[in-house]
Every structure is written in C-alpha cells, then in structure tokens.
Design a protein around this motif. Structure first.
Motif, PDB file in Angstrom:
ATOM      1  N   ILE A 158     -11.476   4.539   3.629  1.00  0.00           N
ATOM      2  CA  ILE A 158     -10.029   4.689   3.465  1.00  0.00           C
ATOM      3  C   ILE A 158      -9.400   4.206   4.765  1.00  0.00           C
ATOM      4  CG2 ILE A 158      -8.099   6.312   3.217  1.00  0.00           C
ATOM      5  CD1 ILE A 158      -9.751   6.064   0.655  1.00  0.00           C
ATOM      6  N   GLY A 159      -8.479   3.269   4.659  1.00  0.00           N
ATOM      7  CA  GLY A 159      -7.726   2.823   5.822  1.00  0.00           C
ATOM      8  C   GLY A 159      -6.511   3.731   5.973  1.00  0.00           C
ATOM      9  N   PHE A 160      -6.324   4.262   7.163  1.00  0.00           N
ATOM     10  CA  PHE A 160      -5.198   5.154   7.449  1.00  0.00           C
ATOM     11  C   PHE A 160      -4.442   4.530   8.611  1.00  0.00           C
ATOM     12  CE2 PHE A 160      -3.627   9.206   9.482  1.00  0.00           C
ATOM     13  CZ  PHE A 160      -2.741   9.543   8.476  1.00  0.00           C
ATOM     14  N   TYR A 161      -3.129   4.368   8.430  1.00  0.00           N
ATOM     15  CA  TYR A 161      -2.304   3.612   9.373  1.00  0.00           C
ATOM     16  C   TYR A 161      -1.149   4.485   9.873  1.00  0.00           C
ATOM     17  CZ  TYR A 161      -4.909   0.157   6.747  1.00  0.00           C
ATOM     18  OH  TYR A 161      -5.920  -0.535   6.138  1.00  0.00           O
ATOM     19  N   PRO A 162      -1.381   5.255  10.928  1.00  0.00           N
ATOM     20  CA  PRO A 162      -0.349   6.167  11.416  1.00  0.00           C
ATOM     21  C   PRO A 162       0.489   5.630  12.575  1.00  0.00           C
ATOM     22  CG  PRO A 162      -2.428   6.758  12.401  1.00  0.00           C
ATOM     23  CD  PRO A 162      -2.687   5.562  11.506  1.00  0.00           C
ATOM     24  N   THR A 163       0.372   4.383  12.909  1.00  0.00           N
ATOM     25  CA  THR A 163       1.036   3.701  14.033  1.00  0.00           C
ATOM     26  C   THR A 163       0.205   3.825  15.316  1.00  0.00           C
ATOM     27  OG1 THR A 163       2.437   5.458  14.956  1.00  0.00           O
ATOM     28  CG2 THR A 163       3.351   4.182  13.107  1.00  0.00           C
ATOM     29  N   ILE A 170       0.834  -1.207   0.000  1.00  0.00           N
ATOM     30  CA  ILE A 170       0.000   0.000   0.000  1.00  0.00           C
ATOM     31  C   ILE A 170       0.869   1.257   0.000  1.00  0.00           C
ATOM     32  CG2 ILE A 170      -2.004  -1.095   1.088  1.00  0.00           C
ATOM     33  CD1 ILE A 170      -1.141   0.098   3.755  1.00  0.00           C
ATOM     34  N   PRO A 171       0.301   2.393  -0.428  1.00  0.00           N
ATOM     35  CA  PRO A 171       1.059   3.640  -0.417  1.00  0.00           C
ATOM     36  C   PRO A 171       1.539   3.978   0.997  1.00  0.00           C
ATOM     37  CG  PRO A 171      -0.977   3.908  -1.653  1.00  0.00           C
ATOM     38  CD  PRO A 171      -1.046   2.579  -0.962  1.00  0.00           C
ATOM     39  N   THR A 172       2.785   4.396   1.065  1.00  0.00           N
ATOM     40  CA  THR A 172       3.432   4.680   2.341  1.00  0.00           C
ATOM     41  C   THR A 172       4.269   5.943   2.204  1.00  0.00           C
ATOM     42  OG1 THR A 172       3.564   2.331   2.859  1.00  0.00           O
ATOM     43  CG2 THR A 172       5.095   3.770   4.030  1.00  0.00           C
ATOM     44  N   PHE A 173       4.282   6.729   3.257  1.00  0.00           N
ATOM     45  CA  PHE A 173       5.221   7.841   3.359  1.00  0.00           C
ATOM     46  C   PHE A 173       6.221   7.449   4.436  1.00  0.00           C
ATOM     47  CE2 PHE A 173       1.985   9.941   1.025  1.00  0.00           C
ATOM     48  CZ  PHE A 173       2.600  11.005   0.383  1.00  0.00           C
ATOM     49  N   ALA A 174       7.498   7.615   4.121  1.00  0.00           N
ATOM     50  CA  ALA A 174       8.559   7.226   5.045  1.00  0.00           C
ATOM     51  C   ALA A 174       9.441   8.420   5.377  1.00  0.00           C
ATOM     52  CB  ALA A 174       9.406   6.116   4.425  1.00  0.00           C
ATOM     53  N   LEU A 175       9.831   8.499   6.628  1.00  0.00           N
ATOM     54  CA  LEU A 175      10.749   9.526   7.109  1.00  0.00           C
ATOM     55  C   LEU A 175      11.465   8.914   8.311  1.00  0.00           C
ATOM     56  CD1 LEU A 175      11.663  12.532   6.826  1.00  0.00           C
ATOM     57  CD2 LEU A 175       9.934  13.058   8.562  1.00  0.00           C
ATOM     58  N   ASN A 176      12.693   8.492   8.113  1.00  0.00           N
ATOM     59  CA  ASN A 176      13.413   7.781   9.164  1.00  0.00           C
ATOM     60  C   ASN A 176      12.620   6.549   9.602  1.00  0.00           C
ATOM     61  OD1 ASN A 176      15.663   7.488  10.884  1.00  0.00           O
ATOM     62  ND2 ASN A 176      14.529   8.349  12.576  1.00  0.00           N
ATOM     63  N   GLY A 177      12.137   5.813   8.627  1.00  0.00           N
ATOM     64  CA  GLY A 177      11.257   4.673   8.858  1.00  0.00           C
ATOM     65  C   GLY A 177       9.854   5.000   8.379  1.00  0.00           C
ATOM     66  N   ASN A 178       8.941   4.074   8.559  1.00  0.00           N
ATOM     67  CA  ASN A 178       7.569   4.296   8.115  1.00  0.00           C
ATOM     68  C   ASN A 178       6.932   5.447   8.886  1.00  0.00           C
ATOM     69  OD1 ASN A 178       7.600   2.202   6.249  1.00  0.00           O
ATOM     70  ND2 ASN A 178       6.923   0.703   7.762  1.00  0.00           N
ATOM     71  N   LEU A 179       6.275   6.332   8.158  1.00  0.00           N
ATOM     72  CA  LEU A 179       5.586   7.470   8.756  1.00  0.00           C
ATOM     73  C   LEU A 179       4.094   7.154   8.844  1.00  0.00           C
ATOM     74  CD1 LEU A 179       6.155  10.407   9.727  1.00  0.00           C
ATOM     75  CD2 LEU A 179       5.535  11.134   7.429  1.00  0.00           C
TER      76      LEU A 179
END
Length: 113
Positions: free
Chosen positions: A51-56, A32-41
């Motif tokens: 829409i599934g949103f996965y922010p940790t 799935i689309p992911t934004f990463a910044l020093n690891g998964n963001l």
C-alpha cells in the motif's frame, strides 16, 4: 480489481484515516483516493505488493524513526501487504497532518485580516 485481502486492507486504512480526520473530505486526486482538509491531507493506493501512503514530506520527516523500516521516498511510504498495517502509526501521522492543515488554515485567516 484487487484481491479480497487487499480490498480489506484498503477498507481498514480508509476507516482509520476517517477516524483520525473526521472533518476531512474524501476525493480522488492524482487518480488515487485522497483525504482533503484545507488542501490535500493524505493519499493512498494499492499496488501488487504494498500500500502506498502519501502523507507529504513533512510527515515523513516527522515520523522518520517510526518509518525507518519501510521503503519510501520524499513524501511517501510503502507498507508491505504481507505484514500487518501499522494502523496506530497511520493514525498518528494523519493527526499530525490534520494539525498542520489547521495551522495553515489559521495562518491564511490571519493574512486576510
């Protein structure tokens, strides 16, 4: 391929995340689309009804009051497609995650010294 309305929502979500995390890299993780910044963001994905949103999990906990009206789990939230996307809330969550990841980066640099 998703219906036109879902595609518009996905583009809007991507634009919102990019604006909140301009230094993040776009990639595909877990399919799935992911934004990463020093690891998964954050990750996101479209489904038939939401829409599934996965922010940790940490972001889910930090924004639990604001997210209380949405179904979700330990590290995810579902935003129904038949309601407006809470873009301001998503922006705040992404900025929270950016701050977390920058702290993680700073802590890693301190350990290496």
């Amino acid at each position: 391929m998703f219906p036109a309305r879902t595609q518009r929502v996905l583009r809007e979500l991507r634009k919102t995340i990019k604006a909140a995390a301009p230094d993040a890299q776009e990639t595909i993780n877990y399919g799935i689309p992911t934004f990463a910044l020093n690891g998964n963001l954050v990750h996101f994905a479209a489904f038939d009804e939401h829409i599934g949103f996965y922010p940790t999990p940490s972001a889910i906990v930090a924004f639990r009051k604001e997210l209380a009206g949405y179904p979700g789990a330990k590290g995810s939230v579902q935003f129904p497609l038949d309601k407006p996307m809470p873009l301001r809330l998503i922006t705040r969550i992404v900025k929270f995650r950016v701050a977390e990841q920058m702290k993680k980066r700073a802590a890693g640099k301190r350990k290496k010294k």
